[in-house]
Motif scaffolding. Structure first.
Motif, mmCIF file in Angstrom:
data_model
loop_
_atom_site.group_PDB
_atom_site.id
_atom_site.type_symbol
_atom_site.label_atom_id
_atom_site.label_comp_id
_atom_site.label_asym_id
_atom_site.label_seq_id
_atom_site.Cartn_x
_atom_site.Cartn_y
_atom_site.Cartn_z
ATOM 1 N N THR A 131 1.046 -1.267 -0.057
ATOM 2 C CA THR A 131 -0.125 -0.090 0.067
ATOM 3 C C THR A 131 0.735 1.148 -0.133
ATOM 4 O O THR A 131 0.136 2.490 0.175
ATOM 5 N N SER A 162 -9.218 3.335 -0.120
ATOM 6 C CA SER A 162 -9.051 2.178 0.979
ATOM 7 C C SER A 162 -10.157 1.314 0.597
ATOM 8 O O SER A 162 -9.849 0.078 0.649
ATOM 9 N N TYR A 183 -2.099 4.600 8.458
ATOM 10 C CA TYR A 183 -3.035 4.255 7.410
ATOM 11 C C TYR A 183 -3.850 2.796 7.646
ATOM 12 O O TYR A 183 -4.758 2.484 7.454
ATOM 13 N N LEU A 187 -7.486 2.043 7.526
ATOM 14 C CA LEU A 187 -7.871 0.774 6.689
ATOM 15 C C LEU A 187 -8.905 0.025 7.606
ATOM 16 O O LEU A 187 -9.898 -0.559 7.213
ATOM 17 N N GLU A 419 -4.048 9.383 3.690
ATOM 18 C CA GLU A 419 -3.672 8.211 3.473
ATOM 19 C C GLU A 419 -2.275 7.952 3.265
ATOM 20 O O GLU A 419 -1.858 6.897 2.965
#
Length: 432
Positions: A131, A162, A183, A187, A419
């Motif tokens: 990610t 997400s 993050y 998430l 994010e």
């Protein structure tokens, strides 16, 4: 258990002999760069100066400012036509820092990251989802190539979005994530909002977290929210990127791979070595890099060497979780502290969410601090309870910081959602 047993469990005397050999080679190689050729010549430094690992103290330090002042290629030690990639910082406040790699460097980096991933139990049968952003940020490509070297099926999801991340996790049977701590919390919250139970509805079992300071309390919260084991990793673009140090399954510090770097911990003021177990600034020297070797690079990260042997059998020394960065230290009313000290307290309360913001501002000619933190879904709309919770947390913060901060508990979703790397501190003070 080991990716490369012979080097991971090497005797300390043999490891130090290897380091001395590679440090001499590094000095010879560094002298081919414009920057080091001048610095080393002025100080009369030759490879023969290094007779033992302790002799590294005779070498000069390198700083981020040296990289910026010699932008873009002043520290490159081989012809550019032998280089195959560069990574760069954003450079929003001046010249960026640039790190250049040869193919040999990239191959070694891939091995280094694969070693880390294997150490925490990941195998070729895993599905690895990354990610992190790709491009100039090293976390993306560093883990990508390491996971491919491991033989895992890789999902280069990159940063953000997400709901798409969750769809990939579900559809592809993702078992491992590389993700930054803030993050990971976000998430998990989106999964909860979507009615997804990570334990029941996904195959996740491991996540690798790093790239921003985080407390042990935050790690435990992430593990609980995602039903995974979360392993702390350390890397920085100046040292290639991820894979410089990594936790093993014992989770009692991060093994720093000493066949790739020589690690020192020094007092950030005197620049003298500190004893094992004492906090200081991490200083790293690359000893397995071809294109752009760095000598005694001051990372500004504050940590300590963990004393004793690790039960996992690896002989490479361990460094403790970072306390913060010397340049991230906040000075308020004559008191020095780090944002992670505040996070450590906040993360202990199940009534609080994972998003918080520290604002420093000048009010009536005095510096003040405001800590805003979101409430979690576990907190009900109970004003007396909110007051009691606020007083309890303020008391703990006061005991930790030695002054009384302003604390504001806000509803979930009130603070900006990021994010990428979380912005935890806003300094609005005058004359800072």
């Amino acid at each position: 258990m080991y990716w490369q047993k012979d080097i991971e469990t090497i005797e300390r005397s043999k490891l130090e002999k290897l380091q001395v050999e590679r440090l001499r080679e590094t000095i010879s190689r560094a002298k081919q760069s414009p920057f080091y050729s001048q610095v080393l010549k002025e100080k009369g430094i030759t490879p023969d100066l290094i007779q033992s690992i302790e002799d590294i103290s005779k070498l000069p330090f390198t700083t981020k400012e040296d990289l910026r002042s010699n932008y873009p290629f002043g520290l490159v030690a081989i012809p550019l036509d032998q280089c195959v990639r560069l990574h760069s910082s954003s450079g929003t406040t001046g010249n960026p820092t640039v790190v250049v790699h040869s193919q040999k460097d990239l191959d070694a980096w891939s091995e280094q990251v694969a070693r880390c991933m294997y150490m925490v139990g990941l195998r070729s049968s895993d599905v690895f989802q990354n990610t992190s952003g790709y491009g100039m940020f090293t976390g993306g490509l560093g883990f990508q190539y390491g996971a491919e070297r491991l033989g895992a099926l890789t999902v280069p999801a990159a940063a953000g979005n997400s709901k798409r991340q969750i769809k990939f996790i579900s559809d592809f049977g993702t078992t491992c994530l590389h993700i930054i701590p803030s993050y990971a919390t976000r998430l998990a919250e989106v999964m909860q909002e979507e009615g997804i139970d990570p334990k029941r509805d996904t195959k996740l079992h491991t996540i690798c977290i790093g790239a921003e300071p985080h407390s042990e309390e935050q790690r435990k919260r992430i593990e609980k929210m995602l039903s995974v084991k979360a392993y702390n990793c350390f890397g920085m673009s100046e040292m290639n990127g991820p894979g410089v140090a990594f936790e093993c399954k014992e989770q009692n510090g991060m093994h720093i791979w000493e066949d790739y770097v020589i690690a020192e911990i020094v007092d950030p003021i005197t620049l003298q070595p500190v004893p094992d177990g004492e906090i200081g600034e991490l200083v790293l020297t690359t000893i397995n890099r071809e294109a752009m070797p760095l000598i005694r690079y001051r990372t500004r990260d504050l940590t300590c060497f963990v004393e004793g042997d690790c039960p996992c059998g690896r002989t490479h020394r361990r460094i403790a979780r970072f306390k913060g960065r010397s340049d991230d230290m906040i000075i308020l009313r004559g008191v020095n502290f780090f944002p992670i000290q505040i996070e450590k307290i906040l993360m202990q309360y199940k009534e609080l969410g994972g998003n918080y913001l520290i604002t420093l501002e000048t009010i009536n000619n005095g510096d003040e601090i405001l800590i805003e933190v979101e409430l979690s879904d576990l907190f009900t709309d109970d004003y007396p309870a909110l007051q009691r919770l606020t007083k309890t947390i303020v008391r703990e913060l006061r005991d930790e910081l030695l002054f009384t901060p302003r604390l504001k508990l806000v509803s979930k979703g009130s603070l900006p959602v990021q994010e990428g790397k979380a912005v935890r501190v806003k300094d609005l003070r005058k004359n800072t």
